[in-house]
Design a protein around this motif. Structure first.
Motif, PDB file in Angstrom:
ATOM      1  N   GLY A 144      76.600  23.266 -47.159  1.00 54.60           N
ATOM      2  CA  GLY A 144      77.160  22.235 -48.021  1.00 54.60           C
ATOM      3  C   GLY A 144      76.306  21.931 -49.233  1.00 54.60           C
ATOM      4  N   GLY A 145      76.051  20.628 -49.429  1.00 55.65           N
ATOM      5  CA  GLY A 145      75.311  20.176 -50.596  1.00 55.65           C
ATOM      6  C   GLY A 145      73.856  20.556 -50.612  1.00 55.65           C
ATOM      7  N   ALA A 146      73.301  20.996 -49.481  1.00 59.30           N
ATOM      8  CA  ALA A 146      71.892  21.375 -49.422  1.00 59.30           C
ATOM      9  C   ALA A 146      71.647  22.788 -49.956  1.00 59.30           C
ATOM     10  CB  ALA A 146      71.378  21.267 -47.992  1.00 59.30           C
ATOM     11  N   ILE A 147      72.700  23.525 -50.250  1.00 64.31           N
ATOM     12  CA  ILE A 147      72.539  24.899 -50.734  1.00 64.31           C
ATOM     13  C   ILE A 147      71.752  24.933 -52.035  1.00 64.31           C
ATOM     14  CG2 ILE A 147      73.793  26.888 -51.662  1.00 64.31           C
ATOM     15  CD1 ILE A 147      75.905  26.420 -49.504  1.00 64.31           C
ATOM     16  N   SER A 170      81.638  31.017 -45.208  1.00 67.85           N
ATOM     17  CA  SER A 170      82.305  29.745 -44.970  1.00 67.85           C
ATOM     18  C   SER A 170      82.795  29.725 -43.535  1.00 67.85           C
ATOM     19  CB  SER A 170      83.500  29.572 -45.904  1.00 67.85           C
ATOM     20  OG  SER A 170      83.065  29.470 -47.234  1.00 67.85           O
ATOM     21  N   ARG A 171      82.674  28.570 -42.906  1.00 66.95           N
ATOM     22  CA  ARG A 171      83.137  28.403 -41.533  1.00 66.95           C
ATOM     23  C   ARG A 171      83.974  27.132 -41.447  1.00 66.95           C
ATOM     24  NH1 ARG A 171      77.339  28.852 -38.619  1.00 66.95           N
ATOM     25  NH2 ARG A 171      76.717  30.828 -39.508  1.00 66.95           N
ATOM     26  N   MET A 193      86.574  23.463 -44.378  1.00 68.62           N
ATOM     27  CA  MET A 193      85.703  24.617 -44.589  1.00 68.62           C
ATOM     28  C   MET A 193      84.336  24.132 -45.062  1.00 68.62           C
ATOM     29  SD  MET A 193      87.373  27.280 -43.756  1.00 68.62           S
ATOM     30  CE  MET A 193      86.471  28.637 -44.440  1.00 68.62           C
ATOM     31  N   VAL A 194      83.281  24.696 -44.484  1.00 68.71           N
ATOM     32  CA  VAL A 194      81.914  24.359 -44.848  1.00 68.71           C
ATOM     33  C   VAL A 194      81.219  25.647 -45.279  1.00 68.71           C
ATOM     34  CG1 VAL A 194      79.735  23.373 -44.058  1.00 68.71           C
ATOM     35  CG2 VAL A 194      81.884  22.483 -43.168  1.00 68.71           C
TER      36      VAL A 194
END
Length: 95
Positions: free
Chosen positions: A25-28, A53-54, A72-73
């Protein structure tokens, strides 16, 4: 971020040849920043990326009677190695 950078550098200094950063998510974007700083501070590192994506479930109410939703994450795994042959057998993108 500073903790991850100092820890990874310490692992390389101890002789470990591979460090794997995983984020979702946003930590990428933070994991990419950590990777770029590590590559500047430890020249000669090789990088391989895997993005996927999972489907993830989320409990909206936080309780037993809550409504579960799926979404989807995105996940990213960055492998950094001093050895260019580390991922030679994998179908990963790298440089």
């Amino acid at each position: 971020e500073a903790h991850y950078i100092s820890y990874a550098l310490a692992l390389f200094e101890r002789g470990l040849d591979t460090v794997v950063l995983t984020a979702m998510g946003g930590a990428i974007n933070k994991s990419i920043s950590v990777c770029e700083i590590l590559k500047r501070r430890a020249p000669g590192l090789h990088q391989w990326n895997a993005i996927e994506s999972r489907m993830g479930k989320e409990d909206k109410d936080g309780g037993d009677g809550g409504k579960d939703t799926s979404r989807m994450v995105s996940f990213m795994t960055i492998t950094l190695s001093t050895n260019p042959d580390t991922m030679a057998h994998a179908d990963a993108l790298g440089y």
